[in-house]
Scaffold this motif. Structure first.
Motif, mmCIF file in Angstrom:
data_model
loop_
_atom_site.group_PDB
_atom_site.id
_atom_site.type_symbol
_atom_site.label_atom_id
_atom_site.label_comp_id
_atom_site.label_asym_id
_atom_site.label_seq_id
_atom_site.Cartn_x
_atom_site.Cartn_y
_atom_site.Cartn_z
ATOM 1 N N ASP A 172 1.213 54.432 -0.870
ATOM 2 C CA ASP A 172 0.681 53.193 -2.464
ATOM 3 C C ASP A 172 0.642 52.260 -2.327
ATOM 4 O OD1 ASP A 172 -1.357 56.080 -3.124
ATOM 5 O OD2 ASP A 172 0.460 56.342 -4.528
ATOM 6 N N GLY A 173 1.965 51.964 -1.819
ATOM 7 C CA GLY A 173 2.503 50.664 -2.113
ATOM 8 C C GLY A 173 4.058 50.568 -2.786
ATOM 9 N N LEU A 174 3.917 49.480 -2.771
ATOM 10 C CA LEU A 174 6.422 49.041 -3.066
ATOM 11 C C LEU A 174 6.123 49.472 -5.131
ATOM 12 C CD1 LEU A 174 8.327 47.575 -1.756
ATOM 13 C CD2 LEU A 174 7.632 45.152 -2.702
ATOM 14 N N LYS A 175 7.256 49.940 -5.173
ATOM 15 C CA LYS A 175 7.315 50.090 -6.504
ATOM 16 C C LYS A 175 8.501 49.643 -7.085
ATOM 17 C CE LYS A 175 5.359 54.484 -6.648
ATOM 18 N NZ LYS A 175 4.822 55.990 -6.944
ATOM 19 N N ILE A 176 9.317 48.431 -7.307
ATOM 20 C CA ILE A 176 10.236 47.581 -7.624
ATOM 21 C C ILE A 176 10.882 48.224 -9.414
ATOM 22 C CG2 ILE A 176 11.680 45.764 -8.186
ATOM 23 C CD1 ILE A 176 9.843 44.851 -6.443
ATOM 24 N N GLY A 177 11.783 48.881 -9.243
ATOM 25 C CA GLY A 177 12.089 48.585 -10.663
ATOM 26 C C GLY A 177 12.486 47.577 -11.517
ATOM 27 N N ALA A 178 12.710 48.107 -13.029
ATOM 28 C CA ALA A 178 12.590 46.677 -13.915
ATOM 29 C C ALA A 178 14.240 45.853 -13.610
ATOM 30 C CB ALA A 178 12.139 46.904 -15.167
ATOM 31 N N THR A 179 15.306 46.606 -13.588
ATOM 32 C CA THR A 179 16.206 46.144 -13.099
ATOM 33 C C THR A 179 16.757 45.537 -11.896
ATOM 34 O OG1 THR A 179 17.611 48.023 -13.273
ATOM 35 C CG2 THR A 179 17.367 46.985 -15.210
ATOM 36 N N ALA A 180 16.131 45.814 -10.319
ATOM 37 C CA ALA A 180 16.419 45.638 -9.394
ATOM 38 C C ALA A 180 16.419 44.267 -9.667
ATOM 39 C CB ALA A 180 14.621 45.912 -8.398
ATOM 40 N N LYS A 181 17.456 43.268 -8.912
ATOM 41 C CA LYS A 181 18.161 41.637 -9.709
ATOM 42 C C LYS A 181 17.352 41.710 -7.508
ATOM 43 C CE LYS A 181 22.868 42.827 -10.424
ATOM 44 N NZ LYS A 181 22.919 44.309 -10.515
ATOM 45 N N LEU A 182 17.216 39.790 -8.483
ATOM 46 C CA LEU A 182 16.590 39.149 -7.488
ATOM 47 C C LEU A 182 17.229 38.254 -6.088
ATOM 48 C CD1 LEU A 182 15.286 36.360 -10.079
ATOM 49 C CD2 LEU A 182 14.025 38.236 -9.314
ATOM 50 N N CYS A 183 18.505 39.593 -6.264
ATOM 51 C CA CYS A 183 19.192 38.326 -4.695
ATOM 52 C C CYS A 183 18.587 39.766 -4.064
ATOM 53 C CB CYS A 183 20.984 38.684 -4.637
ATOM 54 S SG CYS A 183 21.590 39.753 -5.837
ATOM 55 N N ASP A 184 18.296 41.077 -4.200
ATOM 56 C CA ASP A 184 18.270 42.192 -3.832
ATOM 57 C C ASP A 184 16.984 42.580 -3.250
ATOM 58 O OD1 ASP A 184 20.701 43.198 -3.619
ATOM 59 O OD2 ASP A 184 20.628 44.207 -6.222
ATOM 60 N N ILE A 185 16.277 42.110 -3.523
ATOM 61 C CA ILE A 185 14.709 41.579 -3.068
ATOM 62 C C ILE A 185 14.514 40.108 -2.570
ATOM 63 C CG2 ILE A 185 12.688 40.648 -4.630
ATOM 64 C CD1 ILE A 185 13.025 42.055 -7.079
ATOM 65 N N ALA A 186 15.227 39.191 -2.825
ATOM 66 C CA ALA A 186 15.107 38.530 -1.410
ATOM 67 C C ALA A 186 15.474 38.978 -0.475
ATOM 68 C CB ALA A 186 16.129 37.272 -1.928
ATOM 69 N N SER A 187 16.217 39.517 -0.477
ATOM 70 C CA SER A 187 17.458 39.904 1.351
ATOM 71 C C SER A 187 16.716 41.228 1.344
ATOM 72 C CB SER A 187 18.648 40.170 0.917
ATOM 73 O OG SER A 187 19.391 40.869 -0.254
ATOM 74 N N SER A 188 15.881 42.080 0.778
ATOM 75 C CA SER A 188 15.617 43.019 0.740
ATOM 76 C C SER A 188 14.628 43.439 2.870
ATOM 77 C CB SER A 188 14.631 43.557 0.490
ATOM 78 O OG SER A 188 13.733 44.914 0.476
ATOM 79 N N PRO A 189 14.953 43.957 3.444
ATOM 80 C CA PRO A 189 14.085 43.919 4.959
ATOM 81 C C PRO A 189 12.769 44.217 4.532
ATOM 82 C CG PRO A 189 16.542 44.418 5.157
ATOM 83 C CD PRO A 189 16.353 44.178 4.021
ATOM 84 N N LEU A 190 12.188 44.834 3.895
ATOM 85 C CA LEU A 190 11.228 45.650 3.499
ATOM 86 C C LEU A 190 10.614 45.006 3.394
ATOM 87 C CD1 LEU A 190 9.522 47.843 3.375
ATOM 88 C CD2 LEU A 190 10.614 48.408 1.419
ATOM 89 N N ILE A 191 10.488 43.749 1.931
ATOM 90 C CA ILE A 191 9.437 43.044 1.535
ATOM 91 C C ILE A 191 9.830 41.681 2.304
ATOM 92 C CG2 ILE A 191 10.234 41.580 -1.028
ATOM 93 C CD1 ILE A 191 11.319 43.758 -2.324
ATOM 94 N N GLN A 192 11.330 41.503 3.287
ATOM 95 C CA GLN A 192 10.631 40.233 3.722
ATOM 96 C C GLN A 192 10.005 40.486 4.474
ATOM 97 O OE1 GLN A 192 14.594 39.484 5.526
ATOM 98 N NE2 GLN A 192 15.156 38.221 3.533
ATOM 99 N N GLN A 193 9.454 41.477 5.478
ATOM 100 C CA GLN A 193 8.691 41.710 6.288
ATOM 101 C C GLN A 193 7.290 41.638 5.769
ATOM 102 O OE1 GLN A 193 9.650 44.611 9.253
ATOM 103 N NE2 GLN A 193 7.789 45.185 10.276
ATOM 104 N N GLU A 194 6.628 42.497 4.803
ATOM 105 C CA GLU A 194 5.575 43.096 4.088
ATOM 106 C C GLU A 194 5.310 43.014 3.120
ATOM 107 O OE1 GLU A 194 4.001 45.397 6.218
ATOM 108 O OE2 GLU A 194 5.787 46.613 7.073
ATOM 109 N N TYR A 195 6.382 42.129 2.874
ATOM 110 C CA TYR A 195 6.105 41.519 0.724
ATOM 111 C C TYR A 195 6.578 40.005 1.194
ATOM 112 C CZ TYR A 195 4.590 46.425 0.323
ATOM 113 O OH TYR A 195 3.954 47.528 0.361
#
Length: 792
Positions: A68-91
């Protein structure tokens, strides 16, 4: 920083439970970088006693993808989002937005939920110490956004956010949505303005002429130059309503089968009749006078309120199907308990027509001011050329004094207890009295009536030193040694009116207190089933607009009583974007109603003329449409809006764009917790970009940002989302620009045209016009970048 209790929540239900407990006065903390700053600087009017940490709840910091897509928990840190290979590649745009937030230190602490829910950016809100101390802006419980006329280089260029009732509306007892109907006037929608006005006030042609205009007293524009002439515009719209009453005051489409009797046709009764009939109920109004209208018809001089206005209003109400039975005195011609038996509800609105006595020796020789106004011509036949004394300082006293003067009294003197700056009469009416040659003596009270052979010869006054006691109760005190004498042949007493409850008889045992009918203040229901009361008969003499407010409130209660329906939410909607005219911050004088020349004035001609339509529309442009001009600072909110993301909370699931539109101070409600962000898999079919202009790289605040999502096939745009950030109180979709480019080949010219369309509705303030050009550049670049990446 003030101390607070800190709780590490173990579950969402525990956290929500703490938030719901009113005595806890709690707030959620997720990242902490924003909230702790707010608490440190004591920015908000209410300081939380408890902080609920939700980072301790397991499973709220996930970053996962499924079909269905990408699911991000509310307490996921911005640094983890910025460095996530999944998010970097697809989003990738979301990673860019997360990476753009301030320094690595803040990114390591901040969460995506915290970034979405952070407080707005505004000089006046964030940094009060740097501008000379705390300012009560709209978000701190005040009623003014200082950015409208002050420092605004970082503020919205697309209008404001309604976070509280505007000063004018909050000060109006009827809570008319004044800014909204003025916005309709600016747009040339006169019928739309009329419809909004009728939602709270069904007799604006009357109130515009006789109201004290509390709204204008609290108009924030007067702190800049002149208050907006709301009354003048209300008069134009009110007259428009009466002239076209067949469109605005129409019979209901269906009848409810319920019957209501209204006793008395004053403003509260007329208001209730309008709203009850609009809901489909049969309404019959009884009045003891020959014509309907109550004190509006009989006690207000025609030079202020022409009788024809009242008659036209009654005619319009009759067209709705409201029946008026005049010349019938309830309690004498018809027992009031008969009405209780015959109708589904009885509504008492008998007003205050009775004379109050102040205990002055010889008072029986004086004339009651209200009687004078009702029988003015007959009373004055033998008084022409005489000296007349008026006792009282309210608008009725001014009406009495001016009427006597215009009928030929040689000299008229007004004496009142209050000092001049505390007189109940409006400044406008007092100025009119002085213009007519009436002498006003403030801070004097009657001591003795002088008589000559049983007739009035004058009045001895004593100095009033205070009108109210220390508790604020009416308890005049005097200096008995300081007196003055006024000589005159007649004394008109205009010191208030009393209610007459004799019509109730003994059969209807209503609870009464101090000569007033006791009612539930929320429902206006009396102690007798089916019987409601409203207006002066429950409160004592008040203003016309107070009566209108009570009449509408009571009409809702009567309707709910008869139908069993629950009372609807009547609060003003907050949270939407509001606009104003770009020229409103230029200094200007308010439009004034043209006045009839003094030598042409009389009792039966209105003193003032109305404004023209052109004047009304120009005056409406002066309205600041008071709202918060702070911008939403969230980088991720802008990108998530372009991605068509959904926000999940413990109470709802909603597209982020819709949630942003509904919010006014915060994205979520006080007892609501953001739990997850969901980005649909379809987002990967778009070329999504994010660009941000800021002062320095380590500064998290975007001066302007643009998030975009394009589908480009063979060089042609097949779908588009363009979202502007930091230019409005919410991330703003440029929908007209999106529609314009769909189906067209991407060229430099198209990109420039799209940028112009995206910013064509901008309302830059005095110091932030530069944002328009930056936003255009970012929009243009977003489209060109999408073309170039597709070609690659």
């Amino acid at each position: 920083m003030k101390n607070f209790n800190h709780t590490d929540a173990e579950s969402l239900s525990q956290a929500a439970g703490i938030l719901k407990e009113e005595q806890q006065n709690a707030r959620v903390i997720a990242g902490g970088t924003d909230l702790l700053s707010v608490l440190k600087h004591k920015l908000e009017p209410d300081y939380p006693e408890t902080i609920v940490n939700i980072k301790s709840i397991e499973g709220l910091d996930h970053i996962v993808e499924d079909e269905d897509g990408l699911k991000i928990g509310a307490t996921a840190k911005l640094c983890d989002i910025a460095s996530s290979p999944l998010i970097q590649q697809e989003y990738g745009a979301l990673a860019d937005a997360a990476r753009s937030v301030a320094t690595p230190l803040i990114r390591n602490l901040a969460t995506i939920g915290g970034n979405l829910c952070q407080e707005v950016r505004c000089w006046y809100y964030r940094y009060p110490d740097e501008i000379g101390g705390r300012i009560q802006c709209l978000r701190k419980g005040g009623d003014t956004c200082n950015a409208m006329t002050g420092e605004n280089k970082n503020h919205s260029i697309f209008g404001a956010r309604k976070v509280n009732l505007s000063g004018c509306s909050s000060n109006c007892p009827a809570h008319v949505d004044i800014p909204e109907y003025l916005a309709k006037l600016r747009a040339g929608d006169l019928d739309g303005a009329a419809s909004i006005l009728l939602e709270a006030n069904p007799i604006p042609a009357v109130t515009s002429r006789v109201c004290t205009h509390f709204c204008q007293m609290n108009c924030k524009r007067k702190e800049y130059d002149d208050n907006v002439n709301i009354g003048g515009m209300e008069r134009y719209v009110g007259d428009h309503i009466l002239e076209h009453s067949d469109r605005f005051m129409v019979p209901p489409k269906t009848d409810s089968g319920k019957r209501v009797a209204i006793v008395g046709s004053g403003p509260a009764g007329l208001t209730a009749a309008f709203y009850l009939r609009s809901r489909g109920h049969s309404v019959r109004v009884y009045d003891k006078m020959e014509e309907a209208g109550g004190l509006l018809r009989y006690a207000i001089p025609e030079y202020r309120l022409p009788k024809e206005i009242v008659r036209n209003l009654i005619s319009a109400l009759e067209h709705m199907g409201i029946e008026f039975l005049t010349g019938i005195e309830i309690g004498k011609d018809i027992p009031v308990n008969d009405l209780v038996e015959q109708y589904d509800s009885v509504f008492l609105n008998t007003g205050a027509w009775k004379r109050p006595l102040i205990g002055l020796d010889g008072e029986e020789l004086t004339t009651f001011g209200l009687d004078f106004l009702i029988e003015v011509n007959k009373w004055m036949e033998s008084k022409i050329g005489k000296d007349i004394i008026v006792v009282g300082g309210g608008n009725v006293a001014v009406d009495v004094a001016i009427t006597a003067k215009r009928l030929g009294a040689a000299n008229v003197v007004m004496a009142c207890l209050e000092p001049e700056d505390q007189m109940p009469a409006s400044e406008e009416e007092l100025n009119r009295a002085r213009e007519e040659g009436i002498t006003i003596l403030p801070s004097w009270g009657p001591k003795e009536i002088l008589r000559d052979n049983g007739k009035i010869a004058g009045l001895v006054l004593k100095r009033c030193t205070a009108v109210f006691n220390e508790q604020g109760h009416f308890a005049p005190s005097y200096d008995e040694n300081e007196t003055t004498i006024l000589y005159g042949s007649s004394i008109l007493m205009a010191v208030g009116q009393k209610t007459d409850l004799s019509f109730l008889g003994e059969a209807l045992e209503l609870e009464v207190s101090r000569g007033l009918i006791s009612v539930d203040p929320l429902t206006m229901k009396t102690s007798v089933d089916k019987v409601f009361a409203v207006g002066d008969v429950t409160t004592g003499p008040k203003t016309v607009v107070d009566a209108i407010a009570d009449g509408k409130k009571a009409s809702v209660a009567v309707h709910c009583f008869m139908t069993g329906e629950a009372e609807g939410d009547v609060r003003h909607p907050l949270g939407g974007l509001i606009t104003f005219d770009a020229s409103c911050t230029g200094h200007s004088k308010a439009a004034r109603l043209p006045e009839r020349p003094k030598e042409e004035r009389g009792l039966h001609l209105e003193d003032s003329y109305g404004l023209t339509l052109e004047q009304v529309q120009e005056e409406a442009k002066r309205c600041f449409n008071c709202g918060c001009l702070a911008v939403n600072p969230s980088d991720v909110a802008t990108v998530l809006t372009a991605m068509d993301a959904e926000i999940i909370t413990n109470k709802r699931r909603e597209p982020i764009g819709e949630m942003m539109k509904k919010s006014h101070c915060r994205l979520v409600e006080e007892d609501e917790i953001l739990t997850e962000i969901r980005i649909p898999a379809s987002a990967k079919n778009y070329r999504i970009g994010y660009d941000k202009f800021r002062v320095r790289d380590s500064h998290d605040f975007a001066v302007v940002s643009v998030a975009s999502a394009y589908k480009v096939q063979d060089g042609v745009v097949t779908d588009a989302r363009i979202v502007l950030g930091a230019v409005a109180p919410i991330p703003l979709r440029a929908k007209e620009a999106e529609a314009y480019i769909i189906g067209k080949a991407v060229t430099g010219e198209l990109a420039a045209e799209a940028a112009e369309i995206a910013l064509q509705g901008a309302l830059p303030l005095s110091k932030n016009g530069y944002k328009v050009q930056i936003a255009k550049t970012l929009v243009r670049n977003s489209l060109l970048n999408a073309r170039n990446s597709t070609e690659e």
